[in-house]
Design a protein around this motif. Structure first.
Motif, PDB file in Angstrom:
ATOM      1  N   ILE A  21       0.834  -1.203   0.000  1.00  0.00           N
ATOM      2  CA  ILE A  21       0.000   0.000   0.000  1.00  0.00           C
ATOM      3  C   ILE A  21       0.863   1.245   0.000  1.00  0.00           C
ATOM      4  O   ILE A  21       1.792   1.377   0.788  1.00  0.00           O
ATOM      5  CB  ILE A  21      -0.922   0.023   1.244  1.00  0.00           C
ATOM      6  N   TYR A  23       1.019   5.204   0.748  1.00  0.00           N
ATOM      7  CA  TYR A  23       0.322   6.168   1.580  1.00  0.00           C
ATOM      8  C   TYR A  23       1.187   7.410   1.748  1.00  0.00           C
ATOM      9  O   TYR A  23       2.375   7.404   1.451  1.00  0.00           O
ATOM     10  CB  TYR A  23      -0.026   5.571   2.947  1.00  0.00           C
ATOM     11  N   LEU A  54      -9.505   0.528   6.402  1.00  0.00           N
ATOM     12  CA  LEU A  54      -8.992   1.566   5.520  1.00  0.00           C
ATOM     13  C   LEU A  54      -9.714   1.447   4.185  1.00  0.00           C
ATOM     14  O   LEU A  54     -10.144   0.364   3.802  1.00  0.00           O
ATOM     15  CB  LEU A  54      -7.492   1.387   5.280  1.00  0.00           C
ATOM     16  N   LEU A  56      -9.096   1.771   0.288  1.00  0.00           N
ATOM     17  CA  LEU A  56      -8.009   1.806  -0.687  1.00  0.00           C
ATOM     18  C   LEU A  56      -8.580   1.812  -2.089  1.00  0.00           C
ATOM     19  O   LEU A  56      -9.702   1.373  -2.317  1.00  0.00           O
ATOM     20  CB  LEU A  56      -7.115   0.575  -0.524  1.00  0.00           C
ATOM     21  N   LYS A  64      -3.650   2.514  -3.112  1.00  0.00           N
ATOM     22  CA  LYS A  64      -3.398   3.797  -2.466  1.00  0.00           C
ATOM     23  C   LYS A  64      -4.519   4.086  -1.477  1.00  0.00           C
ATOM     24  O   LYS A  64      -5.663   3.730  -1.706  1.00  0.00           O
ATOM     25  CB  LYS A  64      -3.325   4.918  -3.505  1.00  0.00           C
ATOM     26  N   THR A  65      -4.178   4.735  -0.372  1.00  0.00           N
ATOM     27  CA  THR A  65      -5.174   5.035   0.639  1.00  0.00           C
ATOM     28  C   THR A  65      -6.078   6.184   0.193  1.00  0.00           C
ATOM     29  O   THR A  65      -5.617   7.165  -0.380  1.00  0.00           O
ATOM     30  CB  THR A  65      -4.546   5.430   1.994  1.00  0.00           C
ATOM     31  N   GLY A  68      -8.075   6.832   5.837  1.00  0.00           N
ATOM     32  CA  GLY A  68      -7.348   6.093   6.865  1.00  0.00           C
ATOM     33  C   GLY A  68      -5.851   6.296   6.838  1.00  0.00           C
ATOM     34  O   GLY A  68      -5.107   5.489   7.390  1.00  0.00           O
ATOM     35  N   ASN A  69      -5.386   7.379   6.242  1.00  0.00           N
ATOM     36  CA  ASN A  69      -3.945   7.597   6.162  1.00  0.00           C
ATOM     37  C   ASN A  69      -3.299   7.714   7.545  1.00  0.00           C
ATOM     38  O   ASN A  69      -2.208   7.202   7.760  1.00  0.00           O
ATOM     39  CB  ASN A  69      -3.619   8.830   5.323  1.00  0.00           C
ATOM     40  N   ARG A  71      -4.211   6.210  10.242  1.00  0.00           N
ATOM     41  CA  ARG A  71      -4.109   4.844  10.760  1.00  0.00           C
ATOM     42  C   ARG A  71      -2.976   4.099  10.072  1.00  0.00           C
ATOM     43  O   ARG A  71      -2.282   3.293  10.697  1.00  0.00           O
ATOM     44  CB  ARG A  71      -5.442   4.114  10.583  1.00  0.00           C
ATOM     45  N   MET A  72      -2.769   4.375   8.780  1.00  0.00           N
ATOM     46  CA  MET A  72      -1.654   3.753   8.036  1.00  0.00           C
ATOM     47  C   MET A  72      -0.323   4.124   8.671  1.00  0.00           C
ATOM     48  O   MET A  72       0.532   3.269   8.895  1.00  0.00           O
ATOM     49  CB  MET A  72      -1.636   4.276   6.604  1.00  0.00           C
TER      50      MET A  72
END
Length: 83
Positions: A21, A23, A54, A56, A64-65, A68-69, A71-72
């Motif tokens: 992922i 981010y 999240l 995506l 890609k997010t 929820g970035n 949280r990433m």
């Protein structure tokens, strides 16, 4: 009345390896309120795990997010391998 030109979105719930992922790395927090939010979220994820999924999207074969970035970023710092 139906909405014209509506694009159907397929939703899939699955575990994804973190390294798949892309981010945005969140910049350093600049005020106390953001820092409090960050610390609270980090403690929650550490104690309970990731409770909210999240969102995506797949763009040109890369995840890609969308939502929820924060949280990433926290999951990365906590060295969580799959989300």
């Amino acid at each position: 009345m139906p909405i014209k030109n509506w694009k159907k979105i397929n939703t899939i719930f699955t575990e994804v390896p973190f390294n798949k992922i892309k981010y945005i790395t969140r910049p350093e927090f600049t005020n106390g309120q953001e820092e409090f939010f960050y610390k609270s979220l980090k403690e929650s994820i550490k104690k309970r795990g990731l409770l909210d999924p999240l969102f995506l999207t797949n763009i040109d074969g890369k995840l890609k997010t969308i939502v929820g970035n924060n949280r990433m970023v926290i999951c990365k710092k906590l060295e969580i391998k799959k989300i």
